[in-house]
Design a protein around this motif. Structure first.
Motif, short mmCIF file in Angstrom:
data_model
loop_
_atom_site.label_atom_id
_atom_site.label_comp_id
_atom_site.label_asym_id
_atom_site.label_seq_id
_atom_site.Cartn_x
_atom_site.Cartn_y
_atom_site.Cartn_z
N PRO A 352 3.72 -0.38 -12.79
CA PRO A 352 3.56 0.04 -14.20
C PRO A 352 4.86 -0.10 -14.98
O PRO A 352 4.85 -0.56 -16.12
CB PRO A 352 3.15 1.51 -14.08
N GLU A 385 0.60 5.01 -22.32
CA GLU A 385 -0.17 6.04 -21.63
C GLU A 385 -0.38 5.68 -20.17
O GLU A 385 -0.46 6.53 -19.31
CB GLU A 385 -1.51 6.21 -22.35
N THR A 386 -0.45 4.36 -19.88
CA THR A 386 -0.70 3.91 -18.52
C THR A 386 0.53 4.06 -17.64
O THR A 386 0.43 4.37 -16.46
CB THR A 386 -1.13 2.43 -18.54
N GLY A 391 7.11 13.49 -17.30
CA GLY A 391 6.83 14.00 -15.95
C GLY A 391 5.45 13.67 -15.46
O GLY A 391 4.85 14.42 -14.70
N ALA A 392 4.91 12.55 -15.89
CA ALA A 392 3.52 12.24 -15.55
C ALA A 392 3.37 11.76 -14.12
O ALA A 392 2.28 11.79 -13.56
CB ALA A 392 2.99 11.19 -16.51
N GLY A 393 4.46 11.29 -13.52
CA GLY A 393 4.38 10.86 -12.12
C GLY A 393 3.54 9.62 -11.92
O GLY A 393 2.98 9.40 -10.87
N LYS A 394 3.45 8.80 -12.95
CA LYS A 394 2.66 7.59 -12.79
C LYS A 394 3.45 6.51 -12.05
O LYS A 394 2.90 5.48 -11.68
CB LYS A 394 2.19 7.09 -14.15
N THR A 395 4.73 6.75 -11.88
CA THR A 395 5.59 5.84 -11.12
C THR A 395 6.45 6.69 -10.19
O THR A 395 6.41 7.93 -10.26
CB THR A 395 6.50 5.04 -12.06
N ILE A 396 7.24 6.03 -9.37
CA ILE A 396 8.02 6.77 -8.38
C ILE A 396 9.11 7.62 -9.07
O ILE A 396 9.34 8.75 -8.69
CB ILE A 396 8.64 5.79 -7.35
#
Lengths: 438, 947
Positions: A352, A385-386, A391-396
């Motif tokens: 992402p 958004e993706t 702090g969404a944690g969508k990546t490491i």
């Protein structure tokens, strides 16, 4: 002399800087240097941690996590060595506070590192310094030599039986190595790739061993706490964020530079301390805590510069890098500048971030250059958004989040500017500038 | 002998805590530590993922598999996050699915659809996800978000590289680093400039890549794609998958062949205890020999006289004129005529019958092949013993581990390995001596390297530096042919420094005092002089081995192919017994077997001294049992071995020979002598898949089948019996070997009728205690280790835990004195010749030189020479050189490199243009009767152009 309405600086961390020698060991001692260490050496590690915890020193790297609590995470009895890693990879755009400490009061950082090592049981600490800071590196190396010669480092420090040594490690120019686990990967000699958490570094950090990572200013504050005691420290700043902070002001102000204030200072006071908006222009926007945090409009700056107040205002105090933008600033262009940075600095590990930061840059560039299509602003939001969010944690790690936060706030707070670019198929500011020049 | 659990059997481990969680509202209980992704998979929930492969350590970088875990601050990557008690996971919320869709769009934005993989095999994972999310048409995006255009890299012979298709999932990196431990692939560049790279960013074809193809096998897109091996490509989904076994080396990798019903399209590694899905370059890309147009399709009968070689190339004793990679069919075929099977088989039966009648059974002999199945090995030796009436039957085991087997039978009563090679992971020390494992047993080597990375200390000993030395704690490079001196010195140190396992020696062995007496004089200082290493190095190695809690020993031809081969192996056995390193996990003796079925062919009795399962022919009781089973009176005397048969042919004592799948002209030592021997025969039948050099000498050539064209079992180096399954029909009129054998026997008056290979196996198993209880049906897809007392289990991994299969149940120390090699360097022949194999080729080259990929990777003959010697002789890399021994001379190309020991030369024996066996010495080890392939005196000269 202080002008009416202006806040007064309170020099604690940078006490004596620019006034007298506080850089050499002798000079540092003249401002009660290493008294905190002496006190710490007489205390148990648990007592040091408890006192720092009570003082509520919060992480100055930007996250504001209480340092004492972090120290308490080191597991006991693992049989593994414990390490301290000082994060001196100060790379957040707009941020230049740690280098003031390293270059002007290097012994303060060394003292803070020793206090932390004593508290967490580390015999070795590494100071990971941004490669573009040769002056900081040199100042630290010289101070370390002095400290070693004075038995402030090495075996049996000051006869206490405590062994500890510190090493400076030069970074090589990657923003991502300021991310704490990326820093560890780099320190180990690998690519500076952030690691998946859990496990957290306090449990499995450097070479798989318990490791505490603290920012330069945080450790410096811990040294002050040990010197003055938590009670004294708690008298400064706000209950949310006790103590002082070094604020770096840049951008469209008359006198950019650093200022040390108690955290009760307001953002407006900080900007005024820097001489206010330049050229008599009006303020348009401020990024209060380094490039990653949401932007504030001109009417949102009467807010205290501590972590809690900024969060209530919808942004973050972050690294206290205050970036000021005047009325002539094109917010699309400003965002493009930031997006170029994050795209360039994405480590490329997570899909992402690697792909998404590229598309954020591409889309913003498209809009700025007048080639934006209807729906591009929405597409920008969809990509953002993706790939991240606070702090969404969508990546490491947080890098994608850091790119997304300004994207979101710029497009929300200055949406009309973005729409105008698409509608008019040009940058209104660029045109105006061209006219003015003509 | 009590069974010890098979590798990875969970029995002995402490019970893992089980946790129960809910995935999309469905409850599942799994062992703690199981990933959420895996738990979902077990429920049949397919969480999209691009960077994960269950064989690999998860990295969580593609972020497609993130899920919603109730109460968690962030969405964890399900491939990484372990299951916890009470977890509530949603895998398909609208939020997650929307993000996945955008992520797939982001990746597809720069993906060249259809990519190479989609075009070739129709299974690009990214394009499949694009279809799933309906975003293959990318209207919202302009191309080019990810940075500058990324080029293709056409340099590899087996893998096409297209960086534009790469999604940086790191699967190839983990395939190369973690699965194969080749450590070639990494990431280069940062962020949007990040790219996979080979070594320090070289083109793949110029890197240290060994072409194993693991990266292409695990790549989800068209970034790394295997070039087509067969003539056709088709969507993977449209092909039939056949579970079989690799036909090359003794590792015996489980393989899946994909076929369109007519031809073989591709091969993939298959999950099994043997190879965990890994393959090497030969297994993955080398099966196309089977599809080669030169396959023999009809029986051939010789019409030209006199007997002997036909082509100028094979006739020529200097071997200097050979230019072709394989036998020239145009030159040979006019000397033969095609015949019907009826005619050819009648002729074979008639001529063998006549010779037997005229000169007695002992005038006939047969060479079977370790490339053929157990069933075929069994039938071949049965044909020779029961129909020909002689024990003159042998095969290439004589040329590889005969000496090891002799020493093992004498020392511990069994020639098979005590522990499987994967057991190395339980060893704290592994000694690899005389084995070039990364090239000759590449997939076994991956387990050694992996163990080393996990802390097992490797002791690597070989005069020619193997790649495993890169992973070794000790690498010892002693002088060629000084093994016994070195190993005795190790024993000396182990005795002198009290590292002997006294309790083990007392309880389980005999003859230790004699060994002690022999090694007494082999002080490290004494041996150091002989071996050319320091005494300290010997001590250090002895201490590492001697102080291990569990030490395992692997060896190859570097030990066995010497006139002292049996002595070399005796010393290894002595080291193992003296330190009590046998009978436990992570210990023992493992001679790495060369051919895919050399273990099985030996087990099946394809050797002159024993019936199946090593039952001596000279034991009257045993013979009586076989006479009853086979209904014939059998030869009571042991037969001749390979090299002895050649000698007997030359002397006219052996007159008729049946050659099934062997090519002794290329594989046996002293080629010029073999030529005379083959020419001296009255009648030679060659049953093979191609016209080999040996076939030029034949009277009748019978077209046979490859492993891909028949059912049969093969026993690997671990003693694992695995079923190889028919993938396609043999070409033309070619037949399965076992059927041909039945036809010959039947025509010679001994009816052999079996409905299937499985029936043959049943007969073999009924006569072999080791195979008791096994059948094609219960071997299944993974096969089983013999012995297998309980066919419900995988069989026994660790042998000899309580006693040895010797008469007194004890292991026997057999001391050996160091003796120099048979032919030492002198003024005339000042250097040492060492022979062996290379990664890409197999033995006499008849298969691999017909494989497009393998031939392209290593197309020509060469001789490896040390830079010091090269400089002294004025030889530069790539120079034409002449290599001469007392037996012959060859011309080849110099490859200057420091892998060889100074003063020695290495020549692989695959290349007919410059055959190493024109040079080798046929002197034999007195016990194993194995020739000294690894040592003879040689002279090297640069060929001056124009001279």
């Amino acid at each position: 002399m202080t002008a009416p309405g202006l806040a007064t600086e309170k020099r604690v961390l940078l006490e004596g800087v620019g006034v007298r020698d506080v850089k050499s060991l002798a000079g540092y001692r003249s401002r009660r240097g290493y008294e905190g260490l002496k006190r710490a050496l007489a205390m148990t590690p648990e007592a040091i941690t408890a006192e720092v915890q009570r003082s509520n020193v919060r992480g100055r790297g930007g996250a504001g996590f209480p340092a004492g609590r972090k120290w308490g995470f080191v597991p006991k009895g693992t049989g593994k060595p414990v390490y301290l890693a000082c994060n001196a990879d100060e790379s957040e755009p707009g941020t230049f506070k740690d280098r003031q400490i390293m270059e002007m009061v290097p012994h303060l950082l060394i003292e803070g590192c020793l206090v932390a090592c004593r508290a967490i049981g580390a015999k070795v600490g590494y100071i990971y310094v941004r490669g573009e800071y040769p002056l900081s590196i040199r100042a630290l190396e010289e101070a370390l030599d002095e400290a070693r010669a004075a038995n402030l480092l090495g075996k049996d420090i000051l006869g206490s039986g405590f062994d500890c040594d510190l090493w400076v490690h030069n970074g090589a120019g990657a923003y991502i190595c300021g991310e704490e686990t990326g820093l560890l990967s780099s320190l180990e000699g690998g690519r500076g790739y952030p690691r998946i958490k859990p496990p957290f570094p306090a449990v499995a950090g450097l070479w798989g061993c318990p490791t505490i990572i603290n920012n330069v200013e945080t450790l410096a504050a811990a040294a002050i706490v040990m010197r003055d005691g938590a009670d004294e420290y708690l008298k400064t700043g706000t209950p949310d964020t006790p103590g002082t902070r070094i604020y770096g002001v840049s951008g469209h102000v008359e006198r950019p530079g650093w200022f040390e204030f108690e955290t009760s200072v307001t953002l407006r006071q900080v900007i005024d301390a820097a001489g206010g908006v330049w050229k008599g222009r009006r303020l348009k926007a401020v990024i209060p805590g380094g490039s990653s945090v949401p932007v504030l409009r001109a009417d949102e700056i009467d807010v205290a510069c501590d972590f809690g107040s900024m969060q209530k205002a919808g942004t973050f105090m972050g690294s206290a890098g205050v970036i000021v933008m005047d009325e002539t600033t094109c917010m699309v262009d400003a965002l493009l500048n930031l997006m170029e940075f994050y795209h360039h600095e994405s480590c490329g590990q997570c899909t992402p971030c690697r792909e998404g930061t590229g598309w954020l840059e591409k889309l913003v560039r498209r809009i700025e250059s007048g080639e934006g299509r209807p729906g591009d602003v929405a597409l920008l939001a969809s990509v953002a958004e993706t790939i991240g969010g606070a702090g969404a944690g969508k990546t490491i790690c947080f890098l994608a989040d850091s790119a997304v936060m300004p994207t979101r706030s710029f497009t929300l707070k200055f949406r009309e500017e973005f729409e105008a670019h698409v509608r008019e198929k040009r940058c209104p500011f660029r045109k105006a500038t061209a006219h003015a020049q003509a | 002998m009590t069974p010890v659990s098979a590798p990875d059997a969970p029995a002995a481990k402490p019970a893992t805590r089980m946790v129960t969680l809910a995935v999309d509202g469905r409850s599942i209980t799994v062992p703690e530590g199981t990933s959420v992704w895996e738990a979902a998979r077990r429920l049949g929930i397919d969480i999209p993922v691009l960077c994960h492969d269950p064989r690999m350590k998860p990295v969580g970088v593609c972020r497609l598999c993130v899920v919603d875990a109730k109460g968690q601050r962030v969405n964890p990557a399900s491939c990484v996050r372990g299951c916890e008690e009470g977890m509530e996971v949603r895998t398909d919320t609208p939020d997650l699915e929307r993000r996945r869709k955008v992520l797939v769009e982001l990746l597809l934005a720069d993906h060249p659809s259809p990519c190479e993989r989609q075009r070739a095999t129709g299974d690009c994972d990214l394009e499949a996800l694009g279809a799933r999310y309906g975003v293959l048409e990318r209207q919202r995006w302009h191309r080019g978000g990810g940075g500058p255009a990324k080029p293709a890299d056409p340099s590899s012979k087996v893998i096409s590289v297209d960086h534009a298709s790469c999604i940086l999932c790191d699967r190839c990196i983990r395939g190369c680093d973690d699965l194969q431990s080749n450590e070639v692939i990494g990431r280069n560049g940062k962020g949007f400039l990040a790219r996979i790279g080979f070594d320090d960013d070289r083109p793949m074809g110029d890197s240290t890549c060994v072409s194993c193809g693991e990266c292409a096998a695990v790549c989800p897109t068209g970034a790394l794609v295997s070039r087509p091996v067969g003539a056709t490509e088709a969507p993977r989904a449209s092909l039939k998958a056949v579970k079989s076994v690799c036909p090359y080396c003794g590792v015996g990798c489980a393989i899946t062949y994909f076929t369109d019903g007519r031809t073989v399209v591709s091969a993939e590694g298959r999950e099994s205890p043997v190879n965990h899905g890994r393959l090497c370059v030969k297994g993955r890309y080398g099966f196309d020999y089977s599809l080669h147009p030169q396959r023999l399709r009809r029986p051939l009968i010789r019409i030209s006289r006199p007997r002997g070689a036909l082509s100028g190339e094979v006739k020529d004793s200097s071997a200097g004129t050979r230019r072709r990679k394989v036998v020239d069919y145009a030159e040979i075929l006019p000397h033969f005529r095609e015949a019907s099977w009826e005619e050819a088989l009648d002729l074979v039966a008639k001529r063998f019958g006549e010779i037997r009648a005229a000169s007695g059974p002992g005038s006939l002999a047969g060479f079977g092949s370790a490339k053929c199945s157990n069933e075929e090995a069994y039938l071949f030796q049965k044909l020779v013993r029961a129909v020909f009436g002689t024990n003159n039957v042998d095969h290439c085991t004589r040329l590889c581990h005969a000496s090891s087997v002799a020493a093992l039978l004498e020392g511990i009563g069994s020639g098979a390995v005590s522990n499987v090679f994967a057991d190395v992971k339980h060893a704290d020390v592994a000694m690899l001596i005389g084995t070039n494992t990364t090239e000759n047993h590449p997939v076994a080597a991956t387990f050694f390297k992996e163990a080393a990375k996990n802390g097992t200390k490797l002791i690597v000993i070989d005069p020619r530096r193997p790649h495993t030395a890169d992973f070794a704690t000790h690498y010892v490079r002693f002088r060629p042919g000084t093994d016994v001196a070195f190993l005795n010195a190790m024993l000396h140190v182990i005795v002198a420094e009290g590292m002997v396992d006294e309790a083990f020696v007392a309880a389980r062995t005999t003859g230790f005092e004699a060994l002690k007496a022999t090694v007494a004089k082999y002080t490290p200082e004494f041996a150091a002089e002989i071996c050319g290493v320091t005494a300290e190095e010997i001590r250090a190695v002895a201490r590492t081995y001697g102080s291990a809690k569990a030490a395992i020993m692997f060896w190859g031809m570097g030990i066995s192919q010497h006139t002292t081969g049996t002595d070399n192996a005796r010393c290894l056995i002595a080291l193992c017994l003296a330190t009590g390193n046998i009978g436990r996990p992570g210990t023992g003796l493992h001679p790495l077997r060369g051919q895919n079925n050399v273990q099985g062919a030996s087990d099946a009795g394809l050797i002159p001294m024993v019936f199946p399962d090593y039952q001596p022919v000279e034991d009257a009781g045993i013979r009586a049992r076989f006479e009853k089973a086979w209904g014939r009176t059998l030869d009571p005397k042991r037969g001749l071995t390979v090299v002895e048969i050649m000698k007997a042919a030359l002397e006219g004592r052996v007159k008729g020979m049946y050659m099934m799948g062997e090519n002794p002209f290329m594989s046996d030592p002293n080629q010029n002598k073999v030529r005379r021997a083959l020419s001296s025969l009255d009648f030679l039948v060659v049953q093979d898949i191609f016209l080999t050099e040996t076939a030029e000498f034949a009277d009748v050539i019978l077209p046979a089948s490859t492993a891909l064209e028949k059912d049969g079992t093969y026993t690997n180096s671990d003693r694992r019996v695995q079923v190889g399954r028919k993938v396609v029909e043999p070409p033309g009129e070619a037949r399965e070997d076992w059927r041909i054998l039945c036809d010959v026997a039947t025509r010679m008056g001994y009816p052999m009728r079996y409905g299937s290979a499985a029936e043959v196996f049943d007969e073999l198993a009924s006569l072999s205690p080791a195979l008791r209880g096994l059948s094609h049906a219960n071997l299944g897809d993974a096969g089983k280790l013999w012995p297998c007392p309980d066919p419900e289990t995988d069989g026994i991994n660790v042998l000899f835990d309580a006693d040895f299969p010797t008469p007194d149940g004890r292991g026997r120390f057999v001391p050996a004195e160091w003796m120099p090699a048979a032919e030492l360097p002198d003024g005339e022949y000042p250097m040492v010749l060492n022979t062996g194999r290379v990664l890409e080729h197999w033995h006499t080259g008849s298969m691999t030189r017909r494989s497009k990929a393998l031939d392209a990777l290593e197309p020509a003959a060469f001789a490896e020479i040390h830079p010091e010697d090269a400089a002294r002789l004025g030889i530069a890399d790539g120079d034409a050189i002449r290599v001469t021994t007392r037996r012959g001379t060859i011309a080849t190309t110099a490859r200057v490199g420091d892998r060889t020991h100074p003063g020695s030369l290495f020549i692989p024996f695959h290349f007919r243009e410059a055959p190493a066996n024109c040079l080798t010495n046929d002197a034999l080890d007195p016990f194993g009767k194995i020739p000294e392939f690894k040592f003879c005196a040689v002279r090297v000269e640069r060929i001056v152009p124009g001279s």
